[in-house]
Design an enzyme around this catalytic site. Sequence first.
Site, PDB file in Angstrom:
ATOM      1  N   ASP A 119      -4.457  -4.406   5.743  1.00 55.38           N
ATOM      2  CA  ASP A 119      -4.813  -5.333   4.670  1.00 55.38           C
ATOM      3  C   ASP A 119      -3.605  -6.246   4.419  1.00 55.38           C
ATOM      4  O   ASP A 119      -2.472  -5.776   4.435  1.00 55.38           O
ATOM      5  CB  ASP A 119      -5.153  -4.528   3.400  1.00 55.38           C
ATOM      6  CG  ASP A 119      -5.803  -5.399   2.331  1.00 55.38           C
ATOM      7  OD1 ASP A 119      -6.344  -6.462   2.661  1.00 55.38           O
ATOM      8  OD2 ASP A 119      -5.765  -4.991   1.152  1.00 55.38           O
ATOM      9  N   SER A 143       0.874  -1.179   0.000  1.00 53.81           N
ATOM     10  CA  SER A 143       0.000   0.000   0.000  1.00 53.81           C
ATOM     11  C   SER A 143       0.905   1.222   0.000  1.00 53.81           C
ATOM     12  O   SER A 143       1.954   1.199  -0.666  1.00 53.81           O
ATOM     13  CB  SER A 143      -0.921  -0.074   1.225  1.00 53.81           C
ATOM     14  OG  SER A 143      -1.873   0.933   1.174  1.00 53.81           O
ATOM     15  N   HIS A 163      -2.672  -1.015  -3.480  1.00 55.66           N
ATOM     16  CA  HIS A 163      -3.773  -0.054  -3.297  1.00 55.66           C
ATOM     17  C   HIS A 163      -3.461   1.218  -4.062  1.00 55.66           C
ATOM     18  O   HIS A 163      -2.344   1.736  -3.965  1.00 55.66           O
ATOM     19  CB  HIS A 163      -3.901   0.347  -1.820  1.00 55.66           C
ATOM     20  CG  HIS A 163      -4.239  -0.799  -0.924  1.00 55.66           C
ATOM     21  ND1 HIS A 163      -4.002  -0.765   0.426  1.00 55.66           N
ATOM     22  CD2 HIS A 163      -4.812  -1.999  -1.183  1.00 55.66           C
ATOM     23  CE1 HIS A 163      -4.420  -1.900   0.966  1.00 55.66           C
ATOM     24  NE2 HIS A 163      -4.903  -2.667   0.011  1.00 55.66           N
TER      25      HIS A 163
END
Lengths: 272, 194
Positions: free
Chosen positions: B138, B18, B45
């Site tokens: 995540d 991310s 992401h």
Amino acid sequence: MISDVIDNEQVEILLNDVLENHGYDFLEYSPASIKRRIIRLYGLDNFVSFAEFRYTVKTDKQYFKRFLEEITVNVTEMFRDPSFYKSLRNDVLPVLGTYPFIRIWVAGCSTGEEAYSLAIVLKELNLLHKSLIYATDINPSVLEKAKKGMFPLTYLKQYSENYLQSGGLKDFSAYYTANYSLAKFDESLNSKMIFSTHNLVSDHSFNEFQLILCRNVLIYFDKGLQHKVFNLFDSSIEKLGYLALGSKESLEFWPKAREYKRVKMEKIWRKL
Amino acid sequence: MAQTIGSTSCEALIIGGSAGSLDVLLEIFPALRSDIRFPIVIVVHRKPSNESLLTDLLKSRTTLAVGEADEKEFLIPGKVFIVPADYHMLIEEDRSISLDYSEKVNYSRPSIDVTFQSAAEVFKDKLVCILLSGSNSDGVEGLKCVNRLGGRAVIQNPNTAIMPYMPQQAVINVKPHVILDSHDMAQYINKLND
Ligand SMILES: C[S@@+](CC[C@H](N)C(=O)[O-])C[C@H]1O[C@@H](n2cnc3c(N)ncnc32)[C@H](O)[C@@H]1O
């Protein structure tokens, strides 16, 4: 979410039950995504054993309603992929505008955001009065929502940005009135929509259209089922009509794709 | 804690990241060998716009084939698949790709957990997953699942991460795991080929 509480064999058992007892055929959906939906629901509803889950899905009509609602993915947006709507506005709808009457099918319309977006573009092109939008989905409860044309106000900022990027000409807020946490869209938009359940797997062609939109539905189907649905669309599109798919979907491997011509870089094809 | 490298062969590598992970990818890619024998999947992401930016950036830094993952495409050895913005990516038993436009997971779509879990079920002990820099958690559940099914969980050393939260959470919650500094990653991946 524990991703392996239900195995592939159990998924198949469950889907066979669903077909036999409720008449919905999910056997040709992409296995990994349907399995993920099933496991998600199993977790959400706190089932403790597969046997209990299976029995409930099989015998409890009320619960099956929930099963259907949760197993299908109903996520949607207004003016999703602005460049797609730009191409509808500039390349497709003006051509259809030369017809006396425009019939459009939005297949897998979910809660209606796509159909309302389309109606807005038609209205701005001064074509809405002679258009009819058939909006269908397998899931009756999303259609109930779609009929109301009320969408959560929190998303409207994003939708309005999408709308402007797609070439929208007006002040987006002119199309709805804010009502507590919901935006209620103008009645003139859904006065030209017909909502109905239709299962792309088992139901037949019901009309001829100049434009069919089926976006982000086919990603859930395996290749064989995708091709069956393309054949269904093929028998429902007039010559020189258009078929629009989601940004990650394609006609490419379908044998009859040769009879369709891609419109620019968008996922839009014209029947030759 | 440390697992022996190369005890079982690697049939797929998934890299999730991310905020702050792009720098690591840009460091890894030029150093990858050109004869990698497994597919590499990248789940990062990012905003739905600037669609092909990540793909273009990575493409320019490797001789491996790089492309956005296409619906129903097969994971083939030696190719890099970038999960498209705004879709989750799942892997089927036949090793083809299913894209999925369902609810966000951990406020993210694509979600790293979703792809790690799905890959774990298919590749089991032949899977290696690497979690890079990021500021949410995540990927952590996904790594646990990878471990449970016999695959290898690799975590970027949080001290070398621009956003250490994500790898930190993984180090705390996922056992066993391998920790790697970002500049050792390319070599680790190249060795998976042996
Ligand atoms: C992800 S939504 C897509 C909504 C919208 N078209 C869009 O692109 O934003 C997928 C929709 O397809 C519907 N669907 C799934 N299987 C179907 C089937 N067999 N027949 C008709 N609709 C189906 C689901 O109920 C859901 O509303």
